[in-house]
Motif scaffolding. Structure first.
Motif, PDB file in Angstrom:
ATOM      1  N   PRO A   1       0.216  12.382  -1.002  1.00  0.00           N
ATOM      2  CA  PRO A   1      -0.333  11.214  -0.297  1.00  0.00           C
ATOM      3  C   PRO A   1       0.723  10.341   0.356  1.00  0.00           C
ATOM      4  N   GLN A   2       1.855  10.157  -0.311  1.00  0.00           N
ATOM      5  CA  GLN A   2       2.889   9.279   0.243  1.00  0.00           C
ATOM      6  C   GLN A   2       3.570   9.874   1.470  1.00  0.00           C
TER       7      GLN A   2
ATOM      8  N   ILE B   1      -6.335   8.528   0.269  1.00  0.00           N
ATOM      9  CA  ILE B   1      -6.301   8.201   1.697  1.00  0.00           C
ATOM     10  C   ILE B   1      -7.704   8.361   2.255  1.00  0.00           C
TER      11      ILE B   1
ATOM     12  N   LEU C   1      -4.673   2.477  -5.405  1.00  0.00           N
ATOM     13  CA  LEU C   1      -3.734   3.372  -4.729  1.00  0.00           C
ATOM     14  C   LEU C   1      -4.042   3.473  -3.242  1.00  0.00           C
ATOM     15  N   ARG C   2      -5.336   3.497  -2.909  1.00  0.00           N
ATOM     16  CA  ARG C   2      -5.715   3.555  -1.495  1.00  0.00           C
ATOM     17  C   ARG C   2      -5.142   2.361  -0.748  1.00  0.00           C
TER      18      ARG C   2
ATOM     19  N   GLU D   1      -2.592   0.506  -1.615  1.00  0.00           N
ATOM     20  CA  GLU D   1      -1.131   0.575  -1.594  1.00  0.00           C
ATOM     21  C   GLU D   1      -0.642   1.576  -0.541  1.00  0.00           C
ATOM     22  N   LEU D   2      -1.290   2.747  -0.505  1.00  0.00           N
ATOM     23  CA  LEU D   2      -0.853   3.805   0.401  1.00  0.00           C
ATOM     24  C   LEU D   2      -1.115   3.463   1.861  1.00  0.00           C
ATOM     25  N   GLN D   3      -2.176   2.687   2.095  1.00  0.00           N
ATOM     26  CA  GLN D   3      -2.561   2.411   3.476  1.00  0.00           C
ATOM     27  C   GLN D   3      -2.070   1.062   3.974  1.00  0.00           C
TER      28      GLN D   3
END
Length: 277
Positions: A74-75, A101, A267-268, A270-272
């Motif tokens: 994902p990252q 994501i 996490l979504r 944070e990742l986006q």
């Protein structure tokens, strides 16, 4: 399905499981599956299910593919999309298996209105027994979704869900195998504590769990009925069930699923956070 060119970017365990299932199913020609992986030499094919899957450079793979399966961490996904976007000048079906994501983030990262499917398989894909959920953006046609379903049916069961339900999918089937392994470990240790060898306890516990799951899948009775059928009054199973109820077993499992779903949303975000506006 045989005429579609399907390219995998990333060749980790999940990608290999998908390719294995696709080849073994006979629904996808090995010559129509190719991959790119930064850890794999471009000159060395993957040997999967007795077939050689050819490696290509990223630019060549994007141009060649009708379907691009994004199988990176994902990252790494947004950086990959920035590389791929200018190369994908013609309509392609993008399928992402990156956890956390969402469809909006994937779609925003592409300058062309490509159809995008988000997939949430689980690790049981490695034994062709995954539970996979799919959701797509507005550009996805019924034919696109049918193709995505066909790919993931090669490694197990597939359902379609709304994007808003994906955190629940993550908590239930995405993380679920770990909960099952934890329960299985407890069953084995329970048998060992009563004098069984570890091997004997493992065989009995694994087959018991397998049989119960197959019974639940095959029976027309609901789970409460199946439980009652085993729990004779004042019997051995009822004694054990009372312990689980006293210890709030069901509530704890539900809380674990909810915690996983909540973490997937965190996490979504944070990742986006770094998506370009």
């Amino acid at each position: 399905m045989q005429d579609k060119h399907i390219g995998f970017i990333g060749a980790g365990n999940m990608a290999k499981a998908l390719i294995q299932g696709m080849v073994q199913s006979g629904q996808f020609a090995p010559a129509h599956i190719r991959f790119n992986d930064k850890l794999q030499s471009e000159h060395h094919p993957l040997e999967i299910a007795g077939q050689s899957i050819v490696s290509m450079d990223k630019e060549g793979l994007v141009t060649w593919s009708d379907v691009l399966v994004l199988a990176v961490k994902p990252q790494d996904l947004f950086n990959l999309l920035r590389e791929v976007d200018p190369l994908a000048t013609e309509r392609k079906l993008f399928i992402s298996i990156a956890a956390g994501i969402d469809i909006a983030g994937l779609t925003k990262s592409l300058s062309v209105a490509h159809p995008v499917v988000r997939a949430m398989p689980n690790t049981s894909a490695r034994v062709l027994a995954s539970a996979t959920a799919l959701t797509g953006n507005a550009a996805v046609t019924p034919g696109d979704m049918a193709l995505a379903e066909r790919i993931f049916q090669c490694v197990g069961a597939v359902v379609q869900v709304e994007e808003s339900q994906m955190p629940g999918v993550t908590g239930l089937s995405g993380s679920g195998p770990a909960y099952v392994y934890a329960f299985l470990r407890a069953m084995i240790e329970g048998g060992v504590s009563l004098g069984l060898s570890h091997d004997t306890a493992s065989q009995l516990a694994i087959q018991t769990l397998r049989g119960a799951v197959e019974m639940a899948a095959a029976s027309e009775d609901d789970l409460d009925t199946l439980i009652r059928q085993i729990c004779s009054p004042n019997g051995t199973t009822l004694a054990g069930m009372k312990v689980l109820e006293t210890r709030h077993f069901q509530e704890h499992v539900m809380e674990a699923i909810q915690a996983s779903a909540q973490r997937s949303e965190e996490l979504r975000r944070e990742l986006q956070a770094d998506i370009r506006e």
